[in-house]
Write a protein that holds these residues in place. Structure first.
Motif, PDB file in Angstrom:
ATOM      1  N   ASN A 128     -17.453   8.873 -67.785  1.00  0.00           N
ATOM      2  CA  ASN A 128     -18.031   8.050 -68.803  1.00  0.00           C
ATOM      3  C   ASN A 128     -18.989   9.020 -69.227  1.00  0.00           C
ATOM      4  O   ASN A 128     -19.729   8.937 -70.924  1.00  0.00           O
ATOM      5  CB  ASN A 128     -18.483   6.980 -67.934  1.00  0.00           C
ATOM      6  CG  ASN A 128     -18.542   5.851 -67.585  1.00  0.00           C
ATOM      7  OD1 ASN A 128     -17.518   5.744 -67.642  1.00  0.00           O
ATOM      8  ND2 ASN A 128     -19.060   5.711 -66.034  1.00  0.00           N
ATOM      9  N   ASN A 129     -19.702  10.403 -68.855  1.00  0.00           N
ATOM     10  CA  ASN A 129     -20.659  11.074 -69.470  1.00  0.00           C
ATOM     11  C   ASN A 129     -20.249  12.848 -70.111  1.00  0.00           C
ATOM     12  O   ASN A 129     -18.884  12.733 -69.736  1.00  0.00           O
ATOM     13  CB  ASN A 129     -21.711  11.647 -68.726  1.00  0.00           C
ATOM     14  CG  ASN A 129     -21.699  10.492 -67.967  1.00  0.00           C
ATOM     15  OD1 ASN A 129     -22.354   9.202 -68.540  1.00  0.00           O
ATOM     16  ND2 ASN A 129     -22.734  10.392 -66.778  1.00  0.00           N
ATOM     17  N   GLN A 130     -20.202  13.320 -70.638  1.00  0.00           N
ATOM     18  CA  GLN A 130     -20.221  14.753 -71.495  1.00  0.00           C
ATOM     19  C   GLN A 130     -20.254  15.920 -69.879  1.00  0.00           C
ATOM     20  O   GLN A 130     -21.463  15.451 -69.282  1.00  0.00           O
ATOM     21  CB  GLN A 130     -21.375  14.873 -71.823  1.00  0.00           C
ATOM     22  CG  GLN A 130     -21.561  17.008 -72.450  1.00  0.00           C
ATOM     23  CD  GLN A 130     -22.897  16.680 -73.266  1.00  0.00           C
ATOM     24  OE1 GLN A 130     -22.315  16.246 -74.408  1.00  0.00           O
ATOM     25  NE2 GLN A 130     -22.831  17.878 -72.840  1.00  0.00           N
ATOM     26  N   LEU A 131     -19.742  16.214 -69.141  1.00  0.00           N
ATOM     27  CA  LEU A 131     -19.335  17.166 -68.408  1.00  0.00           C
ATOM     28  C   LEU A 131     -19.981  18.049 -68.324  1.00  0.00           C
ATOM     29  O   LEU A 131     -19.238  18.926 -69.316  1.00  0.00           O
ATOM     30  CB  LEU A 131     -18.095  16.621 -67.910  1.00  0.00           C
ATOM     31  CG  LEU A 131     -17.828  15.798 -67.105  1.00  0.00           C
ATOM     32  CD1 LEU A 131     -16.602  15.609 -66.266  1.00  0.00           C
ATOM     33  CD2 LEU A 131     -18.907  15.007 -65.951  1.00  0.00           C
ATOM     34  N   ASP A 132     -20.765  19.283 -67.674  1.00  0.00           N
ATOM     35  CA  ASP A 132     -20.769  20.656 -67.850  1.00  0.00           C
ATOM     36  C   ASP A 132     -19.653  21.178 -67.226  1.00  0.00           C
ATOM     37  O   ASP A 132     -18.902  20.674 -66.513  1.00  0.00           O
ATOM     38  CB  ASP A 132     -22.085  21.524 -67.302  1.00  0.00           C
ATOM     39  CG  ASP A 132     -22.469  21.082 -65.462  1.00  0.00           C
ATOM     40  OD1 ASP A 132     -21.271  20.452 -65.632  1.00  0.00           O
ATOM     41  OD2 ASP A 132     -23.887  21.042 -65.165  1.00  0.00           O
ATOM     42  N   PHE A 133     -19.782  22.626 -67.224  1.00  0.00           N
ATOM     43  CA  PHE A 133     -18.366  23.458 -66.644  1.00  0.00           C
ATOM     44  C   PHE A 133     -18.401  23.235 -64.659  1.00  0.00           C
ATOM     45  O   PHE A 133     -17.609  22.691 -64.247  1.00  0.00           O
ATOM     46  CB  PHE A 133     -19.230  25.056 -66.522  1.00  0.00           C
ATOM     47  CG  PHE A 133     -17.472  25.864 -66.205  1.00  0.00           C
ATOM     48  CD1 PHE A 133     -16.149  25.825 -66.456  1.00  0.00           C
ATOM     49  CD2 PHE A 133     -17.775  26.529 -64.456  1.00  0.00           C
ATOM     50  CE1 PHE A 133     -15.220  26.823 -66.240  1.00  0.00           C
ATOM     51  CE2 PHE A 133     -16.934  26.927 -63.684  1.00  0.00           C
ATOM     52  CZ  PHE A 133     -15.230  27.301 -64.520  1.00  0.00           C
ATOM     53  N   LYS A 134     -19.734  23.413 -63.889  1.00  0.00           N
ATOM     54  CA  LYS A 134     -19.667  22.788 -62.503  1.00  0.00           C
ATOM     55  C   LYS A 134     -19.008  21.535 -62.238  1.00  0.00           C
ATOM     56  O   LYS A 134     -18.017  21.685 -61.000  1.00  0.00           O
ATOM     57  CB  LYS A 134     -20.907  23.050 -62.262  1.00  0.00           C
ATOM     58  CG  LYS A 134     -21.132  22.879 -60.579  1.00  0.00           C
ATOM     59  CD  LYS A 134     -22.740  23.246 -60.421  1.00  0.00           C
ATOM     60  CE  LYS A 134     -23.392  22.033 -60.045  1.00  0.00           C
ATOM     61  NZ  LYS A 134     -23.463  20.920 -59.678  1.00  0.00           N
ATOM     62  N   THR A 135     -19.543  20.671 -62.796  1.00  0.00           N
ATOM     63  CA  THR A 135     -19.431  19.040 -62.540  1.00  0.00           C
ATOM     64  C   THR A 135     -17.519  18.850 -62.952  1.00  0.00           C
ATOM     65  O   THR A 135     -17.051  18.114 -62.274  1.00  0.00           O
ATOM     66  CB  THR A 135     -19.933  18.200 -63.169  1.00  0.00           C
ATOM     67  OG1 THR A 135     -22.016  18.602 -63.075  1.00  0.00           O
ATOM     68  CG2 THR A 135     -20.139  16.725 -62.665  1.00  0.00           C
ATOM     69  N   ALA A 136     -17.106  19.420 -64.256  1.00  0.00           N
ATOM     70  CA  ALA A 136     -15.741  19.267 -64.322  1.00  0.00           C
ATOM     71  C   ALA A 136     -14.810  20.447 -63.585  1.00  0.00           C
ATOM     72  O   ALA A 136     -13.758  19.421 -62.730  1.00  0.00           O
ATOM     73  CB  ALA A 136     -15.692  19.298 -65.312  1.00  0.00           C
ATOM     74  N   GLU A 137     -15.491  21.000 -63.425  1.00  0.00           N
ATOM     75  CA  GLU A 137     -14.558  22.026 -61.601  1.00  0.00           C
ATOM     76  C   GLU A 137     -14.242  21.187 -60.834  1.00  0.00           C
ATOM     77  O   GLU A 137     -13.174  20.913 -59.804  1.00  0.00           O
ATOM     78  CB  GLU A 137     -15.075  23.385 -61.629  1.00  0.00           C
ATOM     79  CG  GLU A 137     -15.043  24.181 -62.514  1.00  0.00           C
ATOM     80  CD  GLU A 137     -13.744  24.445 -63.212  1.00  0.00           C
ATOM     81  OE1 GLU A 137     -12.484  24.054 -62.452  1.00  0.00           O
ATOM     82  OE2 GLU A 137     -12.814  24.622 -64.447  1.00  0.00           O
ATOM     83  N   GLN A 138     -15.768  20.716 -60.507  1.00  0.00           N
ATOM     84  CA  GLN A 138     -15.905  19.786 -58.912  1.00  0.00           C
ATOM     85  C   GLN A 138     -15.472  18.050 -59.121  1.00  0.00           C
ATOM     86  O   GLN A 138     -15.380  17.512 -58.573  1.00  0.00           O
ATOM     87  CB  GLN A 138     -16.679  19.930 -58.488  1.00  0.00           C
ATOM     88  CG  GLN A 138     -17.765  21.328 -58.069  1.00  0.00           C
ATOM     89  CD  GLN A 138     -19.062  21.509 -56.843  1.00  0.00           C
ATOM     90  OE1 GLN A 138     -19.153  20.490 -56.627  1.00  0.00           O
ATOM     91  NE2 GLN A 138     -18.394  22.297 -56.244  1.00  0.00           N
ATOM     92  N   GLY A 139     -15.451  17.907 -60.506  1.00  0.00           N
ATOM     93  CA  GLY A 139     -14.549  16.559 -60.803  1.00  0.00           C
ATOM     94  C   GLY A 139     -13.533  16.226 -60.515  1.00  0.00           C
ATOM     95  O   GLY A 139     -12.713  15.066 -61.381  1.00  0.00           O
ATOM     96  N   LEU A 140     -12.474  17.070 -60.429  1.00  0.00           N
ATOM     97  CA  LEU A 140     -10.648  17.307 -60.177  1.00  0.00           C
ATOM     98  C   LEU A 140     -10.637  16.616 -58.694  1.00  0.00           C
ATOM     99  O   LEU A 140     -10.588  16.884 -57.964  1.00  0.00           O
ATOM    100  CB  LEU A 140     -10.228  19.304 -60.233  1.00  0.00           C
ATOM    101  CG  LEU A 140      -8.806  18.846 -61.023  1.00  0.00           C
ATOM    102  CD1 LEU A 140      -7.918  17.487 -61.898  1.00  0.00           C
ATOM    103  CD2 LEU A 140      -8.191  20.337 -60.840  1.00  0.00           C
ATOM    104  N   LEU A 141     -10.611  15.250 -59.276  1.00  0.00           N
ATOM    105  CA  LEU A 141     -10.178  14.085 -58.206  1.00  0.00           C
ATOM    106  C   LEU A 141      -8.707  14.268 -57.576  1.00  0.00           C
ATOM    107  O   LEU A 141      -8.259  14.363 -56.582  1.00  0.00           O
ATOM    108  CB  LEU A 141     -10.916  12.947 -58.159  1.00  0.00           C
ATOM    109  CG  LEU A 141     -12.096  12.930 -58.574  1.00  0.00           C
ATOM    110  CD1 LEU A 141     -13.062  11.750 -58.181  1.00  0.00           C
ATOM    111  CD2 LEU A 141     -13.216  13.376 -57.548  1.00  0.00           C
TER     112      LEU A 141
END
Length: 583
Positions: A128-141
């Motif tokens: 839903n949201n803009q992601l920073d680098f850390k969140t995007a990296e940890q968001g690969l489910l």
């Protein structure tokens, strides 16, 4: 009947459909598509599709249905996999041991994925949201979108996974070793001494600054160690001997908190000058993830090469095409003075050091299917861009994809076709730099996945050495076509197209035409080596990696004598644009 897509099963089913001639993709008079697997004894497995992809990234309405002469039965994931692995017409002749190992790993991956979906600290925010680098990296489910077990991670216990896996929000401090300089091998490039880089890395923490100062006074240096890997290294006979003689002293877990990125073995700490890439003796998807000396040397060699003004000019400054260089490394030598692969760590430049909140999103997270229901992140960001610009989502999708081509695909092909430098740009090696969701640049990472062609030797022979056969990452034309085209076009770009088109009112062929136009424009500009470009634009088939059967046969991809054996021909949709153009 749940009628729900499960992305981990979609990865499994899509990888099988891509590689097996027995999978039938049917559509009825109402335009609805289904996935059908014929079985022995007049049985079949039937799964309706919620999205049919011409590129193979289908989405499903699960559970699967087993159709028999007696009626219909819903299948659990376990039953679905059991039926498939026990059907020779689908998977060939496979030993009982291979079937058992394969099924266990696939179900483990399915369980790991579900665990990540349920326990991710970010949940629906990832879509839903803009992601920073850390969140995007940890968001690969989900992981690799064409792999039967994209979240397989042998050797990790559940507690290990919670601590060290990115998708569960892992974070930890590193062990630091004070180690005698005579037993380490280091490398550093661009005329910067390794110790200078190490000083910059530890400058954030007074305890580490003092530890390095004291170590240097005693003829020692510091080595950062991944805490899980330390338990592997501590069993090494040479390291045991060094500890006994006090040539290695473990200072404990100190310094910054580090976050595992999408690859698990590479770590990120916001505001530090380097990320760190470790050997990690865990089997992730197809291979054990240990570094080797030749791989870390590739990073320093590449960084040295890009000090040349003509290559530095190919890179953007804070936007456009950029490289996360790997300019240095350190590892321990054993008692025979051979490098201990398990101890190696590469330093990777952190371009986000002064702007960790920047929207920098790994392509695999942008394109993954949404396990919570709804759009992929890339479709959501395009929708956001459409609203910002007051244009239709279809126009926004075309503009977004064209910008992706300009910032990612074309620069990578330019380096191959005009400079002879090849990058294996799969979805986890491309980090898109976005502003308000729209591409303004990209970062390429993972410099061990690089190669040099005859063109590079002609241009940079003094830097690469005269004997190209002696350079282990010399690439001939067959290798360029097989690997470079597969990773950038099939693995990365086709997945971008499918992730957009599954959720927005645009056809996959429309974006294939945008890709074709960008590549044709580069070709028409007069490149020095046009063979790979012409192959991608006009060949009837492209060489594609077969993850399903590689994994079923229990190959370690990194140690197969000839990795070409796991590749096969996939119909090339770009050639259809050629046909339409010349019709």
């Amino acid at each position: 009947m749940v009628n729900k897509n499960q992305p981990s099963l979609a990865c499994f089913l899509n990888s099988l459909a891509r590689e097996s001639q027995s999978v039938q993709l049917l559509h009825n008079q109402d335009g609805e598509h289904s996935y059908q697997l014929p079985l022995s004894h007049s049985r079949s497995i039937h799964i309706p599709l919620s999205y049919y992809s011409t590129l193979g990234s289908h989405e499903y309405r699960l559970p699967a249905q087993l159709l028999t002469e007696q009626g219909t039965e819903e299948l659990t994931p376990e039953q679905l996999i059991e039926h498939i692995v026990n059907e020779p017409a689908l998977v060939g002749v496979v030993s009982e041991e291979q079937k058992s190992i394969f099924a266990k790993r696939v179900l483990e991956s399915h369980h790991n994925t579900q665990q990540a979906i349920d326990h991710s600290p970010y949940q629906q925010q990832l879509f839903n949201n803009q992601l920073d680098f850390k969140t995007a990296e940890q968001g690969l489910l989900i992981g690799h979108s064409f792999h039967p077990a994209p979240k397989s991670r042998e050797q990790f216990s559940l507690s290990d996974a919670k601590r060290y896996s990115p998708e569960l929000g892992g974070k930890f401090k590193l062990f630091w070793l004070a180690i005698t300089q005579e037993i380490v091998t280091t490398g550093s490039s661009a005329s910067i001494d390794f110790t200078k880089r190490l000083e910059a890395l530890v400058a954030h923490d007074p305890i580490l600054v003092d530890a390095l100062h004291n170590a240097l006074q005693q003829g020692k240096t510091l080595l950062p160690v991944h805490p899980w890997q330390w338990h592997v290294m501590a069993d090494n006979p040479s390291i045991k001997a060094y500890i006994a003689t006090k040539q290695i002293e473990n200072l404990g877990q100190i310094g910054a908190t580090w976050y595992p990125t999408s690859s698990t073995r590479s770590l990120y700490a916001p505001n530090l000058p380097y990320m760190l890439k470790f050997s990690l003796s865990v089997k992730l998807t197809n291979s054990i993830r240990n570094l080797s000396l030749k791989e870390v040397v590739r990073g320093t060699r590449l960084n040295e090469l890009f000090q040349l003004p003509e290559l530095a000019e190919q890179l953007g400054e804070r936007e456009g095409f950029q490289l996360m260089q790997e300019p240095a490394f350190i590892g321990i030598n054993d008692l025979s003075d051979e490098i201990i692969d398990e101890s190696l760590v590469a330093f990777r430049d952190n371009p986000l050091m002064y702007n960790p909140a920047q929207e920098a999103v790994v392509l695999a997270t942008l394109t993954q299917q949404n396990p919570y229901g709804g759009s992929s992140l890339v479709a959501q960001r395009i929708q956001h861009y459409a609203e910002q610009q007051d244009i239709t989502p279809r126009d926004a999708a075309t503009r977004w994809f064209d910008a992706y081509c300009r910032h990612a695909v074309v620069p990578l092909f330019n380096l191959q076709a005009n400079w002879g430098i090849v990058f294996l740009a799969h979805q986890q090696n491309i980090v898109m730099q976005l502003e308000q969701g729209f591409p303004v640049g990209m970062y390429y990472r993972d410099c061990q996945g690089t190669g040099y062609t005859d063109l590079a030797f002609g241009l940079f022979g003094d830097k690469l050495g005269d004997d190209k056969q002696a350079l282990e990452n010399y690439w001939n034309q067959d290798k360029v076509r097989r690997y470079f085209a597969y990773y950038l076009v099939i693995n990365s770009t086709f997945n971008v197209i499918s992730a957009i088109c599954a959720n927005l009112d645009v056809e996959e062929m429309e974006l294939i035409q945008v890709l074709h136009r960008n590549l044709q424009t580069l070709l028409d500009s007069g490149v020095k080596d046009d063979l790979c470009l012409r192959y991608v634009l006009s060949s009837d088939a492209l060489c594609c990696k077969g993850n399903f059967f590689c994994y079923l046969q229990n190959f370690n991809e990194n140690s197969i004598p000839d990795p070409a054996v796991i590749y096969f021909d996939l119909v090339n949709p770009l050639a259809k644009v050629e046909e339409l153009t010349h019709a």
